[in-house]
Scaffold this motif. Sequence first.
Motif, mmCIF file in Angstrom:
data_model
loop_
_atom_site.group_PDB
_atom_site.id
_atom_site.type_symbol
_atom_site.label_atom_id
_atom_site.label_comp_id
_atom_site.label_asym_id
_atom_site.label_seq_id
_atom_site.Cartn_x
_atom_site.Cartn_y
_atom_site.Cartn_z
ATOM 1 N N ILE A 42 -23.418 3.718 -11.351
ATOM 2 C CA ILE A 42 -22.484 3.068 -10.421
ATOM 3 C C ILE A 42 -21.364 3.839 -9.979
ATOM 4 N N TYR A 43 -20.818 4.437 -10.977
ATOM 5 C CA TYR A 43 -19.677 5.476 -10.739
ATOM 6 C C TYR A 43 -20.171 6.801 -10.060
ATOM 7 N N GLY A 44 -21.459 6.976 -9.739
ATOM 8 C CA GLY A 44 -21.840 8.146 -9.143
ATOM 9 C C GLY A 44 -22.483 9.289 -9.929
ATOM 10 N N THR A 45 -22.599 9.165 -11.248
ATOM 11 C CA THR A 45 -23.150 10.220 -12.147
ATOM 12 C C THR A 45 -24.887 9.883 -11.753
ATOM 13 N N ASP A 50 -24.316 14.882 -17.685
ATOM 14 C CA ASP A 50 -23.093 14.190 -17.387
ATOM 15 C C ASP A 50 -23.257 12.812 -17.926
ATOM 16 N N PHE A 51 -24.542 12.100 -17.959
ATOM 17 C CA PHE A 51 -24.602 10.851 -18.634
ATOM 18 C C PHE A 51 -24.483 11.101 -19.949
ATOM 19 N N LEU A 74 -35.087 1.070 -12.214
ATOM 20 C CA LEU A 74 -33.832 0.995 -11.851
ATOM 21 C C LEU A 74 -33.343 2.282 -11.439
ATOM 22 N N PHE A 75 -34.133 3.404 -11.987
ATOM 23 C CA PHE A 75 -33.540 4.434 -11.386
ATOM 24 C C PHE A 75 -34.893 5.326 -10.786
ATOM 25 N N GLU A 76 -34.346 6.167 -9.868
ATOM 26 C CA GLU A 76 -35.521 6.865 -9.123
ATOM 27 C C GLU A 76 -35.296 8.698 -9.822
ATOM 28 N N TYR A 89 -33.887 17.542 -12.858
ATOM 29 C CA TYR A 89 -33.857 16.169 -12.313
ATOM 30 C C TYR A 89 -32.490 15.369 -12.225
ATOM 31 N N GLU A 90 -32.510 14.468 -11.434
ATOM 32 C CA GLU A 90 -31.459 13.878 -11.558
ATOM 33 C C GLU A 90 -31.937 12.274 -11.253
ATOM 34 N N TYR A 91 -31.095 11.432 -11.860
ATOM 35 C CA TYR A 91 -31.280 10.068 -11.797
ATOM 36 C C TYR A 91 -30.412 9.083 -10.910
#
Length: 165
Positions: A42-45, A50-51, A74-76, A89-91
């Motif tokens: 939600i904060y943009g990560t 970074d997670f 919930l994520f792509e 990959y990013e989430y």
Amino acid sequence: MSIKLKGALEDRGAWRMENCSIAMTMEIIGTRSSMLILREAIYGTTRFDDFVRRTKGTDAIVSARLKQLTDIGLFEKRPYQEEGKRKRYEYVLTPKGADLMPAVFALMQWGNRYLQSDDGGPLRLVKRGTDIPVVIGPHIESDAQLGFDDLEIAANGNWIEQGHA
């Protein structure tokens, strides 16, 4: 203090909770690591490292939770590649994941009120471009805030009669 149960639900002995939406949701997001990953998204990560860093989770836990949260929609997972590096990959939150935003901020609001000093927690939610606090809670379309005495829980359709509740 409790919310009023309506109609067929008033007799608590006549029904039991099967397929409870709260229980089903907690099965999916009820871990500390899942909630912190949602907070960070939600904060943009968007990136795995970074997670891990921002949630202070281990690689294994963050990887397992991101897989679970991606598997349930919930994520792509989107590929990206920085120049000279391997594909990664990013989430990114899906609309389904973004719909959990009020639940995440309701937890922050509760924690600010009851677990922090009188000044509240380190963060607060405000309306963009203003310093007006945003309050998470039940309200109707007219934006009127509601309390326990204003609410009822009613059976949804004929779930009770069909034995689903």
